[in-house]
Design a protein around this motif. Structure first.
Motif, short mmCIF file in Angstrom:
data_model
loop_
_atom_site.label_atom_id
_atom_site.label_comp_id
_atom_site.label_asym_id
_atom_site.label_seq_id
_atom_site.Cartn_x
_atom_site.Cartn_y
_atom_site.Cartn_z
N ALA A 74 76.23 97.71 24.39
CA ALA A 74 77.08 96.56 24.10
C ALA A 74 78.26 96.45 25.04
CB ALA A 74 77.58 96.64 22.65
N SER B 255 78.94 93.61 28.18
CA SER B 255 79.79 92.42 28.13
C SER B 255 81.21 92.73 28.56
CB SER B 255 79.79 91.83 26.71
OG SER B 255 80.64 90.72 26.64
N ASP C 20 72.70 91.03 21.89
CA ASP C 20 73.11 90.43 20.63
C ASP C 20 71.97 90.37 19.62
OD1 ASP C 20 75.24 89.06 19.14
OD2 ASP C 20 73.96 87.28 19.28
#
Length: 243
Positions: free
Chosen positions: A110, A113, A176
């Protein structure tokens, strides 16, 4: 009676470059799973097994300087993803490049990003330039694979830039969506989208049409292009009245 001697932690002496690399690795590991603003210099020092003052010695600008250096290190890795020998079918080269890109995304989870897509309170014009550099490098590599006789025109360059943006967006969506679909399926989808986008541009641009003709000559019937054609033709045939 002999006094007990307390064990001491051996201090590993490293060269300047080795120590800097160690600190960057520790920072990247933390930034990969947490937003930069949630990582402190104490966290980096603890992860590297050193003191906070030592971190400051190598990065006197504090966390911002460390973050930018870590981002630059990650960007260097990403820029190499599309560096591929210029032989064999174009889709095979792209498949290997996308595999490396997605492996990086998977490894950094994650934090991809936070590391490369902005949205952080520590984002600056310098960090934005580093991220843009990754995109420009990808476009340059892909255009080089097309072996153009002259510089890419605006239609072809725009198409490649659009696809690079799509790869980036798909990577974020994949994270996501809890890393679904499987990586190999996502890679195949992205390569097929490249073929479809370039083919669409070829209908409007002679330079792109020439690229497509030369690229197709190297493709095998059971390769990505053949598979795409076999899946798409039945759908198009149902709308034959449009032709």
């Amino acid at each position: 009676m002999t006094a007990a001697v307390s064990p001491t932690r051996a201090y590993r002496r490293l060269s300047v470059e080795q120590r800097r690399s160690q600190l960057l690795d520790a920072a990247l590991s933390l930034f990969a799973h947490r937003a930069p603003e949630e990582v402190s210099l104490d966290d980096v020092a603890a992860a590297a097994g050193v003191s906070r003052p030592l971190v400051y010695r190598y990065f006197p600008g504090g966390k911002q300087q460390l973050y930018e250096a870590a981002l630059r290190s990650a960007a260097d890795d990403l820029e190499q993803c599309f560096a591929e020998p210029q032989d064999g079918p174009l889709t095979q080269r792209l498949s290997r490049a996308v595999d490396r890109y997605l492996a990086f995304v998977d490894e950094h989870d994650a934090g991809f990003s936070a590391l490369l897509q902005g949205g952080s309170v520590v984002e600056t014009s310098r960090t934005t330039a580093i991220v843009d550099g990754v995109r420009r490098s990808a476009v340059t590599h892909i255009l080089a694979h097309m072996d153009l006789a002259e510089p890419a025109g605006p239609r072809l360059r725009t198409t490649v830039r659009m696809w690079v943006t799509a790869v980036e967006a798909a990577s974020l969506i994949w994270l996501d969506e809890d890393k679904r679909p499987p990586l190999d399926e996502l890679r195949e989808l992205l390569v097929e989208q490249f073929v479809a986008q370039v083919a669409a541009t070829a209908g409007r641009d002679p330079q792109t049409a020439e690229v497509v003709r030369r690229a197709l000559a190297l493709e095998s019937p059971d390769g990505p292009v053949g598979e795409l054609v076999r899946r798409v033709l039945p759908v198009v045939a149902q709308a034959a009245h449009l032709v």
